[in-house]
Design a protein around this motif. Sequence first.
Motif, mmCIF file in Angstrom:
data_model
loop_
_atom_site.group_PDB
_atom_site.id
_atom_site.type_symbol
_atom_site.label_atom_id
_atom_site.label_comp_id
_atom_site.label_asym_id
_atom_site.label_seq_id
_atom_site.Cartn_x
_atom_site.Cartn_y
_atom_site.Cartn_z
ATOM 1 N N PRO A 56 6.990 -42.531 72.098
ATOM 2 C CA PRO A 56 7.949 -42.635 71.005
ATOM 3 C C PRO A 56 7.263 -42.960 69.688
ATOM 4 C CG PRO A 56 8.610 -43.975 72.884
ATOM 5 C CD PRO A 56 7.228 -43.475 73.157
ATOM 6 N N GLN A 57 7.805 -42.424 68.619
ATOM 7 C CA GLN A 57 7.270 -42.737 67.295
ATOM 8 C C GLN A 57 8.068 -43.882 66.697
ATOM 9 O OE1 GLN A 57 8.707 -38.699 65.740
ATOM 10 N NE2 GLN A 57 8.665 -39.928 63.886
ATOM 11 N N PRO A 58 7.500 -44.593 65.719
ATOM 12 C CA PRO A 58 8.244 -45.678 65.076
ATOM 13 C C PRO A 58 9.485 -45.125 64.374
ATOM 14 C CG PRO A 58 5.912 -45.791 64.513
ATOM 15 C CD PRO A 58 6.131 -44.485 65.221
ATOM 16 N N LEU A 59 10.554 -45.904 64.390
ATOM 17 C CA LEU A 59 11.796 -45.512 63.731
ATOM 18 C C LEU A 59 11.686 -45.786 62.237
ATOM 19 C CD1 LEU A 59 14.761 -44.571 64.059
ATOM 20 C CD2 LEU A 59 15.363 -46.991 64.279
ATOM 21 N N THR A 60 11.788 -44.730 61.433
ATOM 22 C CA THR A 60 11.830 -44.862 59.978
ATOM 23 C C THR A 60 13.002 -44.032 59.464
ATOM 24 O OG1 THR A 60 10.430 -42.939 59.520
ATOM 25 C CG2 THR A 60 9.299 -45.072 59.837
ATOM 26 N N ALA A 61 13.504 -44.391 58.294
ATOM 27 C CA ALA A 61 14.625 -43.664 57.699
ATOM 28 C C ALA A 61 14.264 -42.198 57.485
ATOM 29 C CB ALA A 61 15.051 -44.321 56.397
ATOM 30 N N ALA A 62 13.063 -41.926 57.021
ATOM 31 C CA ALA A 62 12.651 -40.541 56.757
ATOM 32 C C ALA A 62 12.561 -39.728 58.045
ATOM 33 C CB ALA A 62 11.316 -40.521 56.025
ATOM 34 N N ALA A 63 11.994 -40.287 59.097
ATOM 35 C CA ALA A 63 11.836 -39.553 60.355
ATOM 36 C C ALA A 63 13.174 -39.335 61.056
ATOM 37 C CB ALA A 63 10.885 -40.299 61.280
ATOM 38 N N PHE A 64 14.159 -40.199 60.791
ATOM 39 C CA PHE A 64 15.433 -40.155 61.508
ATOM 40 C C PHE A 64 16.556 -39.485 60.723
ATOM 41 C CE2 PHE A 64 19.155 -42.165 63.620
ATOM 42 C CZ PHE A 64 18.830 -41.872 64.930
ATOM 43 N N GLU A 65 16.327 -39.132 59.455
ATOM 44 C CA GLU A 65 17.421 -38.705 58.578
ATOM 45 C C GLU A 65 18.204 -37.499 59.078
ATOM 46 O OE1 GLU A 65 16.118 -37.729 54.646
ATOM 47 O OE2 GLU A 65 14.484 -36.487 55.378
ATOM 48 N N SER A 66 17.612 -36.575 59.817
ATOM 49 C CA SER A 66 18.373 -35.420 60.296
ATOM 50 C C SER A 66 19.293 -35.771 61.466
ATOM 51 C CB SER A 66 17.440 -34.271 60.680
ATOM 52 O OG SER A 66 16.619 -34.645 61.757
ATOM 53 N N PHE A 67 19.104 -36.945 62.083
ATOM 54 C CA PHE A 67 19.919 -37.379 63.215
ATOM 55 C C PHE A 67 20.986 -38.391 62.822
ATOM 56 C CE2 PHE A 67 15.552 -36.610 64.736
ATOM 57 C CZ PHE A 67 15.797 -35.473 65.487
ATOM 58 N N GLY A 68 20.714 -39.151 61.742
ATOM 59 C CA GLY A 68 21.632 -40.201 61.328
ATOM 60 C C GLY A 68 20.961 -41.158 60.371
ATOM 61 N N ASP A 69 21.457 -42.378 60.360
ATOM 62 C CA ASP A 69 20.997 -43.403 59.427
ATOM 63 C C ASP A 69 20.286 -44.522 60.173
ATOM 64 O OD1 ASP A 69 22.682 -42.202 57.255
ATOM 65 O OD2 ASP A 69 24.306 -42.914 58.548
ATOM 66 N N VAL A 70 19.239 -45.077 59.571
ATOM 67 C CA VAL A 70 18.617 -46.298 60.088
ATOM 68 C C VAL A 70 19.327 -47.468 59.418
ATOM 69 C CG1 VAL A 70 16.513 -47.678 60.193
ATOM 70 C CG2 VAL A 70 16.405 -45.210 60.568
ATOM 71 N N ILE A 71 19.761 -48.414 60.220
ATOM 72 C CA ILE A 71 20.461 -49.593 59.723
ATOM 73 C C ILE A 71 19.481 -50.756 59.748
ATOM 74 C CG2 ILE A 71 22.403 -51.151 60.080
ATOM 75 C CD1 ILE A 71 23.750 -48.843 61.677
ATOM 76 N N ALA A 72 18.950 -51.095 58.578
ATOM 77 C CA ALA A 72 17.979 -52.183 58.465
ATOM 78 C C ALA A 72 17.838 -52.553 56.997
ATOM 79 C CB ALA A 72 16.624 -51.762 59.026
ATOM 80 N N VAL A 73 17.466 -53.793 56.744
ATOM 81 C CA VAL A 73 17.316 -54.203 55.348
ATOM 82 C C VAL A 73 16.237 -53.393 54.641
ATOM 83 C CG1 VAL A 73 18.262 -56.510 55.705
ATOM 84 C CG2 VAL A 73 15.818 -56.161 55.928
ATOM 85 N N ASP A 74 15.178 -53.018 55.352
ATOM 86 C CA ASP A 74 14.122 -52.248 54.695
ATOM 87 C C ASP A 74 14.476 -50.779 54.503
ATOM 88 O OD1 ASP A 74 13.825 -51.449 57.342
ATOM 89 O OD2 ASP A 74 11.728 -52.043 57.497
ATOM 90 N N ALA A 75 15.648 -50.348 55.006
ATOM 91 C CA ALA A 75 16.115 -48.973 54.797
ATOM 92 C C ALA A 75 17.189 -48.903 53.710
ATOM 93 C CB ALA A 75 16.665 -48.410 56.100
ATOM 94 N N ALA A 76 17.570 -50.043 53.153
ATOM 95 C CA ALA A 76 18.646 -50.083 52.156
ATOM 96 C C ALA A 76 18.237 -49.373 50.877
ATOM 97 C CB ALA A 76 19.025 -51.523 51.845
ATOM 98 N N VAL A 77 19.138 -48.539 50.371
ATOM 99 C CA VAL A 77 18.927 -47.858 49.099
ATOM 100 C C VAL A 77 19.455 -48.723 47.962
ATOM 101 C CG1 VAL A 77 19.559 -45.814 47.754
ATOM 102 C CG2 VAL A 77 19.017 -45.586 50.177
ATOM 103 N N GLU A 78 20.467 -49.515 48.264
ATOM 104 C CA GLU A 78 21.090 -50.352 47.232
ATOM 105 C C GLU A 78 21.271 -51.774 47.744
ATOM 106 O OE1 GLU A 78 25.311 -50.696 44.786
ATOM 107 O OE2 GLU A 78 24.899 -48.873 45.936
#
Length: 158
Positions: A1-23
């Motif tokens: 498995p690869q590490p979960l990042t917002a960029a790697a996961f964006e086509s499947f959904g959203d990463v829910i984490a403080v370091d993934a927050a846009v705002e």
Amino acid sequence: PQPLTAAAFESFGDVIAVDAAVETRAINAGQTTRFHDLARLVLDAQGGRPCLSIFRTQPLPTPLRLTMLERHPLSSQAFFPLSGRDWLVVVAPAGDLRDDAIRAFRARGDQGVNFHPGTWHHFSLALGTESDFLVVDRTGGAADCDEIALAEPLEITP
């Protein structure tokens, strides 16, 4: 498995984490930071309504041997670990399932995911010991869960 990042996961959904927050927003007289709008929830199609649950998941033996995936064509489904332990996310793009498009991500204990409607995924995969997940999904209305057997079992070593 690869590490979960917002960029790697964006086509499947959203990463829910403080370091993934846009705002972020300071609220409550500056005592609280709000990590705002972390997931695009889709829950009310065809008579459905939002549902908040806790799933208690037993770990599967390793190496993991996965034989099926599921999807929710009418709604999103969000998982956030409550036990603080790493866990696995296994997904494939919406549409016709292609075994060669299945991807595995190792999520940290402070990362959740929100699957977009129609995204193929495995149920929550706890690692090592029983783990609880806060789940936001849809209940009521039209049926919203498809399951499919994989052509060949998928083996994953976390």
